[in-house]
Structures are given as structure tokens and as C-alpha cells.
Design an enzyme around this catalytic site. Structure first.
Site, mmCIF file in Angstrom:
data_model
loop_
_atom_site.group_PDB
_atom_site.id
_atom_site.type_symbol
_atom_site.label_atom_id
_atom_site.label_comp_id
_atom_site.label_asym_id
_atom_site.label_seq_id
_atom_site.Cartn_x
_atom_site.Cartn_y
_atom_site.Cartn_z
ATOM 1 N N TYR A 41 0.865 -1.188 0.000
ATOM 2 C CA TYR A 41 0.000 0.000 0.000
ATOM 3 C C TYR A 41 0.893 1.227 0.000
ATOM 4 C CZ TYR A 41 -3.895 2.899 1.864
ATOM 5 O OH TYR A 41 -4.876 3.823 2.078
ATOM 6 N N LYS B 256 -8.828 17.000 17.525
ATOM 7 C CA LYS B 256 -8.281 16.500 16.255
ATOM 8 C C LYS B 256 -8.498 17.593 15.210
ATOM 9 C CE LYS B 256 -7.218 12.935 15.237
ATOM 10 N NZ LYS B 256 -5.866 12.301 15.295
ATOM 11 N N ASP C 279 -7.426 14.464 9.532
ATOM 12 C CA ASP C 279 -6.872 13.289 10.201
ATOM 13 C C ASP C 279 -7.960 12.574 11.015
ATOM 14 O OD1 ASP C 279 -5.489 11.510 11.774
ATOM 15 O OD2 ASP C 279 -4.392 13.028 12.916
ATOM 16 N N HIS D 153 -7.556 9.553 12.563
ATOM 17 C CA HIS D 153 -7.032 8.611 13.564
ATOM 18 C C HIS D 153 -7.513 9.051 14.930
ATOM 19 C CE1 HIS D 153 -4.001 8.102 10.330
ATOM 20 N NE2 HIS D 153 -3.941 6.853 10.756
ATOM 21 N N TYR E 11 -9.480 -5.026 8.925
ATOM 22 C CA TYR E 11 -8.151 -4.483 9.226
ATOM 23 C C TYR E 11 -8.211 -3.277 10.153
ATOM 24 C CZ TYR E 11 -3.740 -2.131 8.733
ATOM 25 O OH TYR E 11 -2.555 -1.499 9.024
ATOM 26 N N HIS E 12 -9.040 -2.316 9.742
ATOM 27 C CA HIS E 12 -9.087 -1.044 10.476
ATOM 28 C C HIS E 12 -9.672 -1.208 11.866
ATOM 29 C CE1 HIS E 12 -9.509 -0.752 6.129
ATOM 30 N NE2 HIS E 12 -8.631 0.222 6.218
HETATM 31 C C1 B12 Z 1 -4.167 2.644 13.964
HETATM 32 C C2 B12 Z 1 -3.756 3.335 12.688
HETATM 33 C C3 B12 Z 1 -4.734 3.531 11.727
HETATM 34 C C4 B12 Z 1 -6.183 3.117 11.914
HETATM 35 C C5 B12 Z 1 -6.889 4.230 12.702
HETATM 36 C C6 B12 Z 1 -8.020 3.758 13.575
HETATM 37 C C7 B12 Z 1 -8.535 4.848 14.459
HETATM 38 N N1 B12 Z 1 -9.827 4.977 14.533
HETATM 39 O O1 B12 Z 1 -7.773 5.560 15.083
HETATM 40 C C8 B12 Z 1 -6.624 2.982 10.449
HETATM 41 C C9 B12 Z 1 -6.302 1.587 9.981
HETATM 42 C C10 B12 Z 1 -8.080 3.286 10.175
HETATM 43 C C11 B12 Z 1 -5.678 3.948 9.772
HETATM 44 C C12 B12 Z 1 -5.936 4.560 8.575
HETATM 45 C C13 B12 Z 1 -5.065 5.431 7.933
HETATM 46 N N2 B12 Z 1 -3.790 5.684 8.307
HETATM 47 CO CO1 B12 Z 1 -3.004 5.072 9.959
HETATM 48 N N3 B12 Z 1 -2.045 4.421 11.436
HETATM 49 C C14 B12 Z 1 -2.418 3.749 12.476
HETATM 50 C C15 B12 Z 1 -1.184 3.376 13.312
HETATM 51 C C16 B12 Z 1 -0.748 2.005 12.883
HETATM 52 C C17 B12 Z 1 -1.321 3.390 14.819
HETATM 53 C C18 B12 Z 1 -1.936 4.636 15.435
HETATM 54 C C19 B12 Z 1 -2.568 4.325 16.778
HETATM 55 O O2 B12 Z 1 -3.772 4.367 16.927
HETATM 56 N N4 B12 Z 1 -1.759 3.940 17.779
HETATM 57 C C20 B12 Z 1 -2.262 3.645 19.090
HETATM 58 C C21 B12 Z 1 -2.553 4.961 19.828
HETATM 59 C C22 B12 Z 1 -3.034 4.658 21.232
HETATM 60 O O3 B12 Z 1 -1.359 5.652 19.858
HETATM 61 P P1 B12 Z 1 -1.178 7.195 19.487
HETATM 62 O O4 B12 Z 1 -2.304 7.716 18.699
HETATM 63 O O5 B12 Z 1 0.184 7.394 18.991
HETATM 64 O O6 B12 Z 1 -1.317 7.878 20.924
HETATM 65 C C23 B12 Z 1 -0.331 7.715 21.931
HETATM 66 C C24 B12 Z 1 0.705 8.818 21.940
HETATM 67 O O7 B12 Z 1 1.007 9.314 20.664
HETATM 68 C C25 B12 Z 1 0.164 9.832 22.869
HETATM 69 N N5 B12 Z 1 -0.839 10.776 22.409
HETATM 70 C C26 B12 Z 1 -1.526 10.858 21.257
HETATM 71 N N6 B12 Z 1 -2.387 11.862 21.261
HETATM 72 C C27 B12 Z 1 -2.254 12.487 22.445
HETATM 73 C C28 B12 Z 1 -2.891 13.587 22.976
HETATM 74 C C29 B12 Z 1 -2.552 14.001 24.263
HETATM 75 C C30 B12 Z 1 -3.269 15.146 24.868
HETATM 76 C C31 B12 Z 1 -1.581 13.313 25.001
HETATM 77 C C32 B12 Z 1 -1.235 13.751 26.359
HETATM 78 C C33 B12 Z 1 -0.940 12.207 24.454
HETATM 79 C C34 B12 Z 1 -1.284 11.803 23.184
HETATM 80 O O8 B12 Z 1 -0.430 9.013 23.865
HETATM 81 C C35 B12 Z 1 -1.029 7.880 23.257
HETATM 82 C C36 B12 Z 1 -0.874 6.707 24.193
HETATM 83 O O9 B12 Z 1 0.393 6.193 24.181
HETATM 84 C C37 B12 Z 1 -0.173 4.468 12.828
HETATM 85 C C38 B12 Z 1 1.277 4.070 12.908
HETATM 86 C C39 B12 Z 1 1.781 3.954 14.326
HETATM 87 N N7 B12 Z 1 2.226 2.788 14.726
HETATM 88 O O10 B12 Z 1 1.680 4.894 15.074
HETATM 89 C C40 B12 Z 1 -0.628 4.691 11.367
HETATM 90 C C41 B12 Z 1 -0.423 6.039 10.709
HETATM 91 C C42 B12 Z 1 -0.743 7.136 11.693
HETATM 92 N N8 B12 Z 1 -1.407 6.025 9.624
HETATM 93 C C43 B12 Z 1 -1.035 6.637 8.567
HETATM 94 C C44 B12 Z 1 -1.831 6.817 7.403
HETATM 95 C C45 B12 Z 1 -1.151 7.452 6.207
HETATM 96 C C46 B12 Z 1 -3.178 6.428 7.352
HETATM 97 C C47 B12 Z 1 -4.136 6.706 6.188
HETATM 98 C C48 B12 Z 1 -4.198 8.180 5.882
HETATM 99 C C49 B12 Z 1 -3.727 5.889 4.975
HETATM 100 C C50 B12 Z 1 -4.426 6.265 3.716
HETATM 101 N N9 B12 Z 1 -3.779 7.069 2.885
HETATM 102 O O11 B12 Z 1 -5.509 5.846 3.493
HETATM 103 C C51 B12 Z 1 -5.484 6.134 6.699
HETATM 104 C C52 B12 Z 1 -6.584 7.166 6.889
HETATM 105 C C53 B12 Z 1 -7.102 7.334 8.262
HETATM 106 C C54 B12 Z 1 -7.793 8.623 8.578
HETATM 107 N N10 B12 Z 1 -9.105 8.694 8.462
HETATM 108 O O12 B12 Z 1 -7.175 9.577 8.953
HETATM 109 C C55 B12 Z 1 0.376 7.141 8.689
HETATM 110 C C56 B12 Z 1 0.501 8.646 8.809
HETATM 111 C C57 B12 Z 1 1.742 9.122 8.057
HETATM 112 C C58 B12 Z 1 2.367 10.362 8.537
HETATM 113 N N11 B12 Z 1 2.117 10.848 9.741
HETATM 114 O O13 B12 Z 1 3.142 10.882 7.808
HETATM 115 C C59 B12 Z 1 0.922 6.309 9.916
HETATM 116 C C60 B12 Z 1 1.964 7.036 10.743
HETATM 117 C C61 B12 Z 1 1.508 5.009 9.351
HETATM 118 C C62 B12 Z 1 2.626 5.232 8.376
HETATM 119 N N12 B12 Z 1 3.878 5.305 8.821
HETATM 120 O O14 B12 Z 1 2.391 5.345 7.200
HETATM 121 N N13 B12 Z 1 -4.549 4.105 10.501
#
Ligand code: B12
Ligand SMILES: Nc1nc2c(ncn2[C@@H]2O[C@H](COP(=O)(O)OP(=O)(O)OP(=O)(O)O)[C@@H](O)[C@H]2O)c(=O)[nH]1
Ligand SMILES: [Mg+2]
Lengths: 319, 714
Positions: free
Chosen positions: B80, B591, B595, B597, B234-235
Site C-alpha cells: 500500500y 483532532k 486526520d 485517527h 483491518y481497520h
Molecule cells: C491505527 C492506525 C490507523 C487506523 C486508525 C483507527 C482509528 N480509529 O484511530 C486505520 C487503519 C483506520 C488507519 C488509517 C489510515 N492511516 Co493510519 N495508522 C495507524 C497506526 C498504525 C497506529 C496509530 C494508533 O492508533 N496507535 C495507538 C494509539 C493509542 O497511539 P497514538 O495515537 O500514537 O497515541 C499515543 C501517543 O502518541 C500519545 N498521544 C496521542 N495523542 C495524544 C494527545 C494528548 C493530549 C496526550 C497527552 C498524548 C497523546 O499518547 C497515546 C498513548 O500512548 C499508525 C502508525 C503507528 N504505529 O503509530 C498509522 C499512521 C498514523 N497512519 C497513517 C496513514 C497514512 C493512514 C491513512 C491516511 C492511509 C491512507 N492514505 O488511506 C489512513 C486514513 C485514516 C484517517 N481517516 O485519517 C500514517 C501517517 C503518516 C504520517 N504521519 O506521515 C501512519 C503514521 C503510518 C505510516 N507510517 O504510514 N490508521
């Protein structure tokens, strides 16, 4: 920010200042309470406003209704403030407030001010802060104040006692909800709105109106010669929201004609005065550390049977 | 049998001796899916469950949809990808195809996903960032330049703006000299899961379902080699679902689509063979292998029961898989190569038809050339250096795998029945049921990780103290946007205005009346050079834009964590703050941009509330103006921006500017999500107080936020 600056900002309608002023009113800190009272007396306004309470069970569509109604009011050139009160304070921790996500367009409008309030552990309960926040909003130039409250506990009655018009939203399934309707609520309703009259539920909503009309028929009206109004709306499809607004306006003008409007607001103020006195007495009674200790001692004695409750009460009040 | 019995007794005795008196059963575990994982399975476990996996290529297809599986031809390596402009992405595709990739899979940017052209004011931070920007058929032609669409199978992840994108693809092919009959590939077209977890919906649910069925109708008539939908679990897993929830909700979605198409008058056999599926493969190796086997079995059974198709192919579940991005870490990122390999193995042993393997920099940014190469090679190595492909379903008959396949299938069936009782998946989604289940699972998982019950190497155990910097792919979204805006202007200047307008009007009319096939009309409008945004708007005029009902959960995070001493300390710290301050610390979790996510934002919001913050949750897709207004009115101490789709360098400075203008510069901003360390200084300079990247321990973050508020007040 000094209190004068704050007051000035509120009167100039500055969002930031109004928000800060509400925080002050909501504060649990003794010192803030003092300042808040000063502030309120500084900004009291004589502006003509309409205060509407909007209540109903969780999920009935209050926020969605407000989104639709608020936007309509703004189109008519009015400024709208929404105070969303959630009395269901969580057992532990803070609150999580997502109401504004259901008022998405309204909340982004310049003419709208929306403030959801958590209630966990506030002094004076829902009523105090909401009433004072409402006055602040009026001072800041808002024409219509909408107070959203979930129909839980006493909050509905409290809200009803501070507004000009009390509107309750109901779901289309009338028969069922009639039974669930809380005692005393029917008597304070001005307008009963059946929401979600769309799709398969439209017909059901119409039937519900008839059923409610019949049920309400038996009640003595809240005001002489003014009956409860009924209508169906769809907040999501924005249907008949204008009719709801007409009914609100209609009620207000009849109340004004009959001289009830002013009298009621005065009476609400008097009741409010009484309530404040009572609250203060209670606060002084239970609030001080010394008194608390004294009370605890007496409680212990009552438990052990060393003193009769009546005597203990007398002792407590003698202090 | 008696032999077996005494064998089992002996085994138990052996174990109990090793456990020094502990019971053998104490080694069994409860899976998050809600059934017991036994320490040992034997033939009795299999016969007790009365399951016979049968043969590959035969009902119920437990062992694979095809008889020869990889022994004849291995799965399709389908990575992808998409970023920046059509030109840049095209270059990337052509290189990948030279290096062993077999099919294309297009990732669109979020502006496109949500039906906005690049010149729309709501998408300034999003253009070209998380996928490729496509505004018109001209972009689509550049995207596939030099790639023969009659030969190349193309998968497109598009759901919201599915109509204009399908149309652009069809017209681009047409202008390459390729007719619709020759096109092969897959369109995701799975709108139900958008409302649940992926968040790139545009129209309300009912109207969106009409689009799904118009596409199924169109392709079943004109594109016999094209998969009309990719029903995606997947999602869901990536948003937090365990394997049972993922499996159940996906198949229930599938049933809903079949029902809709059948009700619209199509014969089930006319389209069911062209349904395809999409699952995530996480780190729970045996469970994931079992999931794919259970999925095939259960789908075959359900289709037979509900729709009685005549064609065997209508019973056959074919699937694409992607390794889990969620399982990958920003910390010690080369570990991710190992994780992805393990997951890829599970997908292959489960019998997937095509596979995407993630890059090791998944949690940091879009993949670079190097990380993409390693990701792709993970598959070429499995295909060409191991001998796994030479035996069909090599794990078939394993006591454990057969038992788990059965147990998972039964668990999923129970959930599907619950959904059926609610009136099917569309109704369940309306009530918010699946989303709530998934969000609860996500909160439980996060609490488990923060507490240390669930190990993530490099994050909460075996931490690498000194991290090496990782190269990133950074897209200049402003540059891409300027270029796109020029292209749009050019197209609009050249086309026949009246003809375009008429074609767009026809779409709005068809949307209102319910008559006609909307894809058909969109193809026509696209020939007339209507843009993606214009076609989306034509539909929006009839149907409006959907806004989601945001539900929130409370108490789930705490229920896992309560007993922890550290957790209680944070709570006391927050309570002490509230006492002094006269109110609880108040945070707006927001948000911005397109975005979608929201997993992180939701988890952080619920956890913060459990710990004692008052938490305001902003709507998805806010502009910086809207976020600022809400923060000011609610008088929050802190705005917590959760940003994962790389809009942060545009949107956060905007937010700061607006706050200052509104005399609210004292509201603290913290940021979380996928933010490369390379951007930290930029954000600090812009006015961000603290940054919390992937792997953040939430109670620690909460404590830090309190410190920041205190520092601001001092
Ligand atoms: C899960 C995920 C998805 C899921 C989202 C489900 C959902 N409802 O959230 C699905 C499969 C739907 C998805 C889709 C897409 N995704 Co995505 N996704 C991810 C993934 C694998 C994990 C994110 C996640 O949820 N982690 C778990 C949560 C708990 O962690 P977190 O958000 O990071 O939050 C933690 C910290 O960051 C922090 N934190 C976050 N926010 C805040 C706020 C505050 C106040 C505080 C204190 C802390 C804090 O604390 C949290 C707990 O530890 C990331 C890659 C990665 N491993 O991070 C890619 C990623 C974010 N996705 C990406 C992309 C490109 C997409 C798509 C746009 C792809 C596409 N072109 O179609 C789509 C579109 C989604 C959309 N509508 O925006 C890219 C973004 C690229 C970039 N930044 O340059 C990433 C980075 C993957 C990659 N390397 O390509 N995705
Ligand atoms: N069909 C239909 N659904 C509606 C209507 N109004 C609201 N809803 C839906 O009902 C649900 C609850 O709406 P809210 O506006 O959040 O209800 P509320 O009464 O404010 O809820 P709480 O604040 O939680 O007490 C949402 O999913 C709305 O989309 C309506 O007129 N018709
Ligand atoms: Mg509400």
C-alpha cells in the site's frame, strides 16, 4: 486579570473574558466565590433576554435540537449562549464532555457561546453556577440563553426555576414514556416537544402528541389560561424547528402581556435570595472545621446512646 | 482412546510435578477474545469440537479458497503506498514493480478521501501528506502513466469519495485505451467500517449505502474482473478490536452488503464471487492463523444459510491481509522488522491471497525508500528463500490450530447473532454498539501496556537507552498544494463549462430522486473534466455531510489500572491540584484537519478523565479556529492536540496564532501522536509545551501535563 478588567471584558462581549468569568463562578475556592459575587454585581444588565430550559432523558436529542434551534436564532440576528449542565457526576475522577460534537456548526459560529460544565463536587450544585453563568452571558450581550440539562435528579426542577420557558423533549414512543415520566415534571412543562419525528417514527410521534394532550388535559395549568404546547420536530432533519421557536416566542409574549413575565423573574430572584441564605447558613453550620468536629463528637455520643438526638441538636445549634 | 486418556493423565502429572503442586489447568489462559487458550491441545480436543477442516478449495474452505494455493502461485505482494503528487507516486510504483512487487495499492491523501479538492480551505494541512493527492482524471492519468491498466491489478483504498475516484480510474483507463471489462483490481468501497473506525465518510449512512450498491451494480455489469468491495476488518483491529470482534463485525458488514445488493435486485451469484475481504494480522500468532481459517469457514456457512447461492464461488472468502501497524513502535524501530516478519508468517500460514508488510518506520512517518525495500523483501524472502509455499495449509490438522479455529469461529458467531438481533450491522452501527466495543477494547489494551501487564519490547521493557535517529520522508504539503491548485485552475479554464455543469446537475438529481446509477453519471462528468471535489459536492448538495455522534466511555481504563500504586499517586496529584485550583484540570483533546485517527485521542481522553481531568472532546476534522474557540469558551487549561497524519507543522502554529489573537496565549498546548523527533524543536519554538509520541505512558503524560500547567501559572 483584575476584576475590573474582567468585568469590562464581559460587558464588551469578549469570549475569553466571559469564559474566565464563568470559571470564577464555578470555582470551589472560597476566595473565588467572593470575587465572583463582586463581578456579578458589577456586570448586572437590564437587557431583554429570553431564558429557555431544555430537558429530557439522555439521548433524546437535546444537543441536536439546540444545534438546530441555535442556528435558526442566529439567522434571525440573535446571539445565543448555551449552558450545558451534566448533573451525572462520575463516581470517581473527572468528567468527559462530548456535547459540543453534536453542536458542530453552532459551536463554530461567532454569534454563539457554548459552555458545557462538569458538576463533580461543586459548591451550591447545578443551580447556583448555572444561574450566575446565565447572568454573565446576558451581560456579555447574548439575547437567548439555552440551558441544556439531562432529566436526572433535581437538576430539571432547578433549571425550571430559573428560566422563562421550560421545554421538555420526548421520544416518539409515547405510551412507554408516559409511564416513565417523573412526578412533578408535568406540572412545570411549558412546551412539550416530541423529537425524532422522522423516518419510520414520524407517525408514531404524531400519535404521541395526541396521547400527551389527553394526559395533560387533566392537569391544572401552570398559569391561568395558558396551556401546555405540543409539537413534533426532527432535530436532525431540521424540521419544524421554526415552529418550536414560534411557540417559545408565543409563550413569552403572552407572559409579557399578562404581566407574568416580569413577576416571575422577580419571584425567581426572591426564591433565589432565600435559597442563598439557606445555603449559606448550612455552609456555615457544616463548613467550618470546628463545627464539623463538634458534630462528629455528638454523632459518636448518639451512637453510643450517651445523648438523645434532640438534645444533641440543641447543643449543636447553641454553638 | 484409553491410551490417549492415560497419556493425558500422565502429561498432567508431569506438569504438576514441574509446577511443584500447581494444577495443570493453571497454565491455561483467558484470551482477550473471551475464550480459554489451553496449555495443551490433543486429538480429543479436536474430536470434541467435531470439526473437519476438509480440503482446500472445497466447502467450507477452512484450508484455503483454492485447491493448489501457493504451491502453484504464491500470494500477491501488494504494498500500500502513495504520497505527494501523482507524479511522485507514479515514480515510486514503477520502481517497486521492478523490484518484485506484483500488484498496486493506492493510498490517497486525506483531502481526497473526504471529497475535497486540494484548493479547499479545510485541507491546508493535509494535501499530499498521508497519501497521494488526486483532484481529477488528469492526476489519475499521471498516477498510472506507463503502467498498463489492462495488465496491472490495482487496489484502491477509497470509501468516502469512492464515486469520483472510481470514475477517474475508469476514465483514465479509457483514455489509455483500456475498456472497463479489462480492468482488474479492488475498490475498498466498505463504508460501514468508516462509520465505525476509519472515519473517512462523507454522506449519511443510508445514502452512502446507495453508493455501495450502485458500484456493485456497475461493476457486476461492466467490470467482471474487478472486486467491487473489500470488506475490511483491518481497520477495526488497528482501532483496538480483538480478533473475535474484528472477525464478527467484518463478516456482519459483509452480510449487510450482500443483503443491500440483493434487495436492490441483483442476483447473489452475480456479485458475491467478486466480494473480497481484508484483515489485519497482529502479533498473536496462533490466533491470527486461526482467524483466517475461521473467517473462510464461517463466511461459507453464513452465505449458504442466508442467501443460498448456486455458485460455489459465492461461498468462498478471498482476502488481502496487512501486518499490524499498531504493533510497531517508534522506539528501537528495527525491532519492527522482526514483528512484521512474524505477522507475515501468520498471514501466509493462514492462507491469505495477497499481503502488505509494513515498514519499520511505521510509527515515525511514511516509509522511506529503504524501509519500503526491507518491507517488500520480507515477503520476497518468505516466498523465495523458505519452502513454506510448497505445502498447502501446513498447519492444518494441528490440534491447537484446529481447536482455536473452531473456538474463535464460535465466539464470532455469538457476536454476529447479537448484531443480528439488533437488526443487522447498519442498525448496530447507528446505535454505536460496535464502535463502543472496539473503543473499550482499545482502552483495556492501553491500560495493560501502561501498567506493564502486556509487554512491548523497547517501549515498556528492555528499553534501548540511546536511540539512533531514523531518516524520514517529509512531504512539503504547501508545495504540493500550490502545484495541485494550479492544475485544478488549468483544467477548469480549459473545459466546456456548460457541459460540466449539466453533468454535475444530473448527479445531484439522481441522488435526490434515487433513480439511475450514480457511478455511471460520474463517469460521464469525469469525461467532461469535473473534479473529484465537484462530484463529491454534487452529491453533498442532495444529501449533506454526515457528522458523527461522538460517544465517550468512562471507567474502563481505570478498571484495569486501579490497583496500581503509581496510578493512585497520579490520581492524588490531580486531586491536590483540583483542591488548590478550585476546579479540576481541564483539557480539550482535539483532532484538527482531515486526520481521522482517533484511537489515541479517545484513549487519552477516557484515561485522563478516569484519572481526574475534566476532558472536553472536540469533534473530528476541526479547523484551528474551531479548536481555539472551543478551548476558550470552555476555559481549558490545556489543549491536547492529537495528530497522526502529519498536519502538525501547519495546523499547530495556526492554532497558536489564533489563541494569541484572542488573548488566550496562556492556554497551554501539548501535542501527541505520530510526530518525528526531527519536528520537535520546530513545535517547541511554535509554542508547544510538551510532546507525547507513540508508546507514551498515559499516567506519566498526565503527570507531566499537570506540571506544565503549574509552571505556566507560576
Ligand atoms: C491505527 C492506525 C490507523 C487506523 C486508525 C483507527 C482509528 N480509529 O484511530 C486505520 C487503519 C483506520 C488507519 C488509517 C489510515 N492511516 Co493510519 N495508522 C495507524 C497506526 C498504525 C497506529 C496509530 C494508533 O492508533 N496507535 C495507538 C494509539 C493509542 O497511539 P497514538 O495515537 O500514537 O497515541 C499515543 C501517543 O502518541 C500519545 N498521544 C496521542 N495523542 C495524544 C494527545 C494528548 C493530549 C496526550 C497527552 C498524548 C497523546 O499518547 C497515546 C498513548 O500512548 C499508525 C502508525 C503507528 N504505529 O503509530 C498509522 C499512521 C498514523 N497512519 C497513517 C496513514 C497514512 C493512514 C491513512 C491516511 C492511509 C491512507 N492514505 O488511506 C489512513 C486514513 C485514516 C484517517 N481517516 O485519517 C500514517 C501517517 C503518516 C504520517 N504521519 O506521515 C501512519 C503514521 C503510518 C505510516 N507510517 O504510514 N490508521
Ligand atoms: N432520527 C433522529 N435522531 C436524532 C434526532 N435528534 C437527535 N438524534 C440522535 O439521537 C442521538 C442523541 O442526540 P443528542 O443530541 O446527543 O442527545 P442529548 O439529549 O443531548 O443527549 P445527552 O446530552 O447525552 O443527554 C444522536 O445519535 C442524534 O443523532 C432526530 O431528530 N431524529
Ligand atoms: Mg447533549
Amino acid at each position: 486579570m483584575t476584576i475590573d478588567e474582567l468585568a469590562k471584558g464581559v460587558q464588551e462581549g469578549k469570549r475569553r473574558h466571559l469564559a474566565k468569568a464563568i470559571t470564577l463562578v464555578e470555582s470551589n475556592r472560597e476566595a473565588d466565590q467572593q470575587t465572583a459575587q463582586e463581578l456579578i454585581s458589577k456586570v448586572r444588565s437590564a437587557k431583554e433576554t429570553i431564558r429557555v430550559g431544555i430537558s429530557g432523558v439522555p439521548g433524546v436529542g437535546k444537543s441536536t435540537f439546540i444545534e438546530a434551534l441555535g442556528n435558526l436564532l442566529i439567522e434571525e440576528g440573535l446571539k445565543v449562549a448555551v449552558l450545558a449542565v451534566d448533573p451525572s457526576s462520575p463516581a470517581t475522577g473527572g468528567s468527559i464532555l462530548g456535547d459540543k460534537t453534536r453542536m458542530e456548526t453552532l459551536s463554530s459560529k461567532d454569534e454563539a457561546f457554548i459552555r458545557p460544565s462538569p458538576t463533580s463536587g461543586t459548591l451550591g450544585g447545578v443551580a447556583k453556577r448555572t444561574r450566575e453563568s446565565m447572568m454573565l452571558c446576558e451581560a456579555a450581550g447574548y439575547d437567548v440563553i439555552l440551558v441544556e440539562t439531562v432529566g436526572v435528579g433535581q437538576s430539571e426542577f432547578e433549571v425550571a426555576s430559573m428560566v422563562d420557558c421550560f421545554l421538555v423533549l420526548m421520544l416518539p414512543g409515547a405510551g412507554d414514556s408516559l409511564q416513565g415520566i417523573k412526578r412533578g415534571i408535568m406540572e412545570i412543562i411549558d412546551i412539550l416537544v416530541i423529537n425524532k419525528a422522522d423516518g419510520d417514527q414520524e407517525k408514531m410521534a404524531k400519535n404521541a402528541v395526541t396521547e400527551y394532550q389527553n394526559a395533560f388535559h387533566l392537569l391544572t395549568p401552570k398559569y391561568d389560561g395558558i396551556g401546555v404546547e405540543f409539537l413534533t420536530v426532527s432535530s436532525i432533519k431540521k424540521k419544524r424547528i421554526d415552529a418550536a421557536w414560534e411557540k417559545i416566542q408565543g409563550l413569552i409574549s403572552v407572559l409579557k402581556e399578562k404581566g407574568i413575565f416580569e413577576a416571575q423573574r422577580k419571584e425567581q430572584e426572591l426564591n433565589w435570595f432565600k435559597r442563598l441564605v439557606e445555603d449559606e447558613v448550612l455552609r456555615r453550620l457544616w463548613g467550618s472545621r470546628e463545627n464539623k468536629k463538634h458534630a462528629e463528637e455528638l454523632v459518636e455520643k448518639i451512637k453510643k446512646g450517651e445523648i438523645a438526638p434532640a438534645l444533641a441538636a440543641k447543643k449543636m445549634l447553641e454553638k | 482412546m484409553s491410551d490417549n486418556n492415560s497419556g493425558k493423565e500422565n502429561w498432567k502429572k508431569g506438569v504438576e510435578k514441574l509446577l511443584k503442586g500447581g494444577k495443570a489447568e493453571s497454565l491455561n489462559r483467558q484470551s482477550p477474545e473471551g475464550f480459554e487458550i489451553q496449555a495443551l491441545y490433543d486429538s480429543e480436543d479436536v474430536s470434541k469440537r467435531n470439526t473437519d477442516p476438509g480440503y482446500p478449495g472445497e466447502f467450507p474452505f477452512t484450508r484455503g479458497p483454492y485447491s493448489s494455493m501457493y504451491t502453484q502461485r504464491p500470494w500477491t505482494i501488494r504494498q500500500y503506498a502513495g504520497f505527494s503528487t501523482a507524479e511522485e507516486s507514479n515514480k515510486f510504483y514503477r520502481q517497486a514493480l521492478e523490484k518484485g512487487q506484483k500488484g498496486l495499492s493506492v493510498a490517497f491523501d486525506l483531502a481526497t478521501h473526504r471529497g475535497y479538492d486540494s484548493d479547499h480551505p479545510r485541507v491546508v494541512g493535509d494535501v499530499g501528506k498521508a497519501g497521494v493527492a488526486i483532484d481529477s482524471v488528469e492526476d489519475m492519468k499521471i498516477l498510472f502513466d506507463g503502467i498498463p491498466l489492462d495488465k496491472m491489478s490495482v487496489s484502491m483504498t477509497m470509501n468516502g469519495a469512492v464515486i469520483p475516484i472510481m470514475a477517474a480510474y475508469i476514465v483514465a483507463a479509457e483514455e489509455q485505451g483500456v475498456s472497463p471489462e479489462q480492468l482488474s483490481g479492488t475498490i475498498q468501497n466498505d463504508i460501514l467500517k468508516e462509520f465505525m473506525v476509519r472515519n473517512t465518510y462523507i454522506y449519511p449512512p443510508q445514502e452512502s449505502m446507495r453508493l455501495v450498491s450502485d458500484i456493485i451494480e456497475y461493476t457486476s455489469e461492466k467490470m467482471p474482473r474487478f472486486n467491487s468491495i473489500s470488506i475490511s476488518g483491518y481497520h477495526m483491529q488497528e482501532a483496538g478490536a480483538d480478533s473475535a470482534l474484528e472477525l464478527a463485525f467484518t463478516l456482519a458488514d459483509g452480510l449487510e452488503y450482500v443483503k443491500t445488493a440483493v434487495e436492490s435486485g441483483l442476483d447473489v451469484d452475480a456479485f458475491a464471487p467478486r466480494l473480497s475481504f481484508f484483515f489485519a494480522i497482529g502479533m498473536n500468532f496462533l490466533m491470527e492463523v486461526s482467524k483466517l481459517r475461521a473467517a473462510r469457514t464461517l463466511w461459507a456457512e453464513l452465505m449458504k444459510e442466508h442467501f443460498q447461492p448456486k455458485n460455489q464461488k459465492s461461498l468462498m472468502l478471498r482476502t488481502h491481509c496487512q501486518t499490524s501497524g499498531w504493533s510497531l513502535t517508534a522506539q528501537d524501530p528495527l525491532n519492527n522488522v522482526v514483528r512484521t516478519t512474524i505477522e507475515a508468517m501468520a498471514a501466509v500460514l493462514g492462507g491469505t491471497q495477497s499481503l502488505h508488510t509494513n515498514s519499520y518506520d511505521e510509527a515515525i512517518s511514511l516509509p522511506t525508500e529503504t524501509s519500503s525495500r526491507i518491507a517488500r523483501n520480507t515477503q520476497t524472502i518468505i516466498q523465495e528463500e523458505t519452502d513454506i509455499t510448497h505445502t498447502v495449509d501446513p498447519l492444518g490438522g494441528s490440534y491447537a490450530i484446529e481447536s482455536m479455529t473452531h473456538d474463535l469461529k464460535e465466539k464470532a458467531k455469538t457476536i454476529i447473532n447479537e448484531v443480528m438481533e439488533m437488526g443487522g450491522m447498519a442498525k448496530a452501527i447507528e446505535e454505536g454498539y460496535p464502535k463502543r466495543k472496539i473503543e473499550e477494547a482499545a482502552a483495556i489494551k492501553q491500560a495493560g501496556i501502561d501498567k506493564g501487564d502486556i509487554t512491548i519490547v523497547g517501549v515498556n521493557k528492555y528499553v534501548n537507552e540511546k536511540e539512533d535517529p531514523v531518516d524520514i520522508l517529509d512531504i512539503d504539503n504547501t508545495g504540493v498544494r500550490d502545484g495541485q491548485v494550479n492544475l485544478i485552475d488549468e483544467i477548469k479554464a480549459k473545459r466546456d463549462k456548460v457541459a460540466t455543469k449539466e453533468a454535475l446537475l444530473a448527479i445531484t438529481e439522481a441522488a435526490k430522486s434515487g433513480e439511475g446509477n450514480i457511478l455511471d453519471l460520474a463517469v460521464e462528468a469525469t469525461r467532461k473534466r469535473a473534479t473529484v471535489g465537484e462530484i463529491s459536492t454534487a452529491l453533498e448538495q442532495a444529501w449533506g455531510r454526515h457528522t458523527a455522534t461522538n460517544q465517550t466511555i468512562k471507567g474502563v481504563y481505570e478498571s484495569v489500572y486501579k490497583s496500581d500504586k503509581g496510578y493512585q499517586e497520579i490520581k492524588s496529584k490531580i486531586d491536590a491540584f483540583s483542591e488548590e485550583e478550585g476546579r479540576r484540570p481541564r483539557i480539550l483533546v482535539v483532532k484538527m484537519g482531515q486526520d481521522g485517527h482517533d484511537r489515541g485521542a479517545k484513549v487519552v481522553a477516557t484515561a485522563f478523565a478516569d484519572m481526574g481531568f475534566d476532558v472536553d472532546v472536540g469533534p473530528l476534522f476541526s479547523t484551528p479556529e474551531e479548536a481555539a474557540k472551543q478551548a476558550i469558551e470552555n476555559d481549558v487549561h490545556v489543549i491536547g492536540v492529537s495528530t497522526l497524519a502529519a498536519g502538525h507543522k501547519t495546523l499547530i502554529p495556526d492554532l497558536v496564532k489564533i489563541l494569541k489573537k484572542e488573548e488566550a496565549g496562556d492556554i497551554i498546548i501539548v501535542a501527541g501522536g505520530v510526530i518525528p523527533v526531527q519536528d520537535y524543536d520546530f513545535l517547541y519554538e511554535a509554542g508547544v509545551s510538551a510532546i507525547f509520541g507513540p508508546g507514551t505512558n498515559i499516567p506519566k503524560a498526565a503527570s507531566k501535563v499537570i506540571d506544565e500547567i503549574r509552571a505556566q501559572k507560576a
